[in-house]
Design a protein around this motif. Structure first.
Motif, short mmCIF file in Angstrom:
data_model
loop_
_atom_site.label_atom_id
_atom_site.label_comp_id
_atom_site.label_asym_id
_atom_site.label_seq_id
_atom_site.Cartn_x
_atom_site.Cartn_y
_atom_site.Cartn_z
N GLN A 1 0.86 -1.32 0.16
CA GLN A 1 0.03 0.02 -0.01
C GLN A 1 0.85 1.28 0.08
O GLN A 1 1.71 1.43 1.05
CB GLN A 1 -0.84 0.01 1.27
CG GLN A 1 -1.63 1.06 1.40
CD GLN A 1 -2.52 1.54 0.37
OE1 GLN A 1 -2.20 2.22 -0.73
NE2 GLN A 1 -3.91 0.97 0.66
N ASP A 2 0.78 2.21 -1.11
CA ASP A 2 1.46 3.19 -1.09
C ASP A 2 0.87 4.72 -0.47
O ASP A 2 1.71 5.50 -0.10
CB ASP A 2 1.70 3.65 -2.62
CG ASP A 2 2.83 2.59 -3.39
OD1 ASP A 2 3.16 1.64 -2.73
OD2 ASP A 2 3.19 2.90 -4.41
N TYR A 3 -0.27 4.48 -0.33
CA TYR A 3 -1.13 5.63 0.09
C TYR A 3 -1.01 5.82 1.60
O TYR A 3 -1.03 4.73 2.43
CB TYR A 3 -2.61 5.63 -0.18
CG TYR A 3 -2.58 5.78 -1.75
CD1 TYR A 3 -2.25 6.73 -2.38
CD2 TYR A 3 -3.27 4.80 -2.26
CE1 TYR A 3 -2.31 7.15 -3.65
CE2 TYR A 3 -3.71 4.88 -3.73
CZ TYR A 3 -3.21 5.96 -4.34
OH TYR A 3 -3.37 5.94 -5.72
N THR A 4 -0.86 6.89 2.34
CA THR A 4 -1.03 7.05 3.60
C THR A 4 -2.42 6.75 4.21
O THR A 4 -3.22 6.82 3.29
CB THR A 4 -0.60 8.56 4.07
OG1 THR A 4 -1.94 9.15 3.53
CG2 THR A 4 0.51 8.93 3.66
N PRO A 5 -2.78 6.64 5.36
CA PRO A 5 -4.25 6.35 5.70
C PRO A 5 -5.08 7.20 5.36
O PRO A 5 -6.42 7.28 5.07
CB PRO A 5 -4.02 6.12 7.21
CG PRO A 5 -2.75 5.51 7.45
CD PRO A 5 -1.88 6.14 6.34
N GLU A 6 -4.61 8.50 5.57
CA GLU A 6 -5.49 9.57 5.29
C GLU A 6 -5.87 9.79 3.58
O GLU A 6 -6.94 10.13 3.17
CB GLU A 6 -4.80 10.99 5.54
CG GLU A 6 -4.46 11.17 6.77
CD GLU A 6 -3.12 10.51 7.64
OE1 GLU A 6 -2.32 10.15 6.71
OE2 GLU A 6 -3.16 10.12 8.62
N GLU A 7 -4.88 9.43 2.78
CA GLU A 7 -5.07 9.46 1.40
C GLU A 7 -6.01 8.16 0.97
O GLU A 7 -6.99 8.31 0.21
CB GLU A 7 -3.80 9.01 0.50
CG GLU A 7 -2.91 10.30 0.67
CD GLU A 7 -1.40 10.01 0.09
OE1 GLU A 7 -0.94 10.96 -0.47
OE2 GLU A 7 -0.94 8.94 0.25
#
Length: 172
Positions: free
Chosen positions: A149-155
């Motif tokens: 997973q490349d995205y942050t939790p916010e993204e």
């Protein structure tokens, strides 16, 4: 088993052999009529005009293991064409050919793309597409193919708010 060309019906024993040099520096001898089913190999042979010259396969996906599998596929499909094999026979072979580890599937896709073997590229991409279709969400796809997973939790939350249907396991 004797191999015959689909068009000319000459015995492949009369067919000159091409030597392919794999990325890991192994030499593989392949009948010219089989090797030239690859648009890239065909172009390389036409450019040099010499079937005795070693054809280097510079893409790192073209290892001995993968090239051996690619050659097996090309030989079998040449046989199917020569015999005018029934679709169910070809489909059964193709289905069995697809049953490999993810690593071999992806390396075969890369090699088929590099060698410009459209039928093999489409066959192996179909296998990946079929696996993706079995997944319900992007998270399922990441888990199935071991994708980080490349995205942050916010993204991730932002994408979920913007496109809730993507994460709806009941949606088709």
């Amino acid at each position: 088993t004797r191999w015959y060309r689909a068009r000319g019906r000459e015995k492949m024993a009369d067919d000159p052999e091409i030597t392919l040099e794999t990325y890991d520096k192994h030499h593989v001898k392949v009948p010219k009529s089989i090797a030239t089913r690859s648009a890239i190999i065909n172009m390389m042979i036409e450019d040099t005009g010499d079937v005795n010259e070693v054809v280097p396969l510079a893409d790192k996906s073209c290892t001995l293991n993968i090239i051996s599998r690619v050659v097996d596929y090309l030989k079998k499909h040449a046989e199917f064409e020569q015999e005018s094999a029934e679709d169910e026979v070809v489909n059964a072979y193709d289905k069995e050919y697809q049953e490999q580890t993810d690593e071999i599937i992806f390396q075969t896709i890369l090699a088929a793309n590099f060698l410009d073997i459209k039928s093999l590229l489409e066959l192996m991409c179909k296998k990946v597409a079929d696996e993706i279709k079995k997944c319900k969400t992007p998270d399922d796809i990441r888990e199935r193919f071991n994708i980080r997973q490349d995205y942050t939790p916010e993204e991730v939350e932002e994408v979920k708010r913007a496109h809730p249907w993507i994460y709806d396991k009941n949606a088709k």
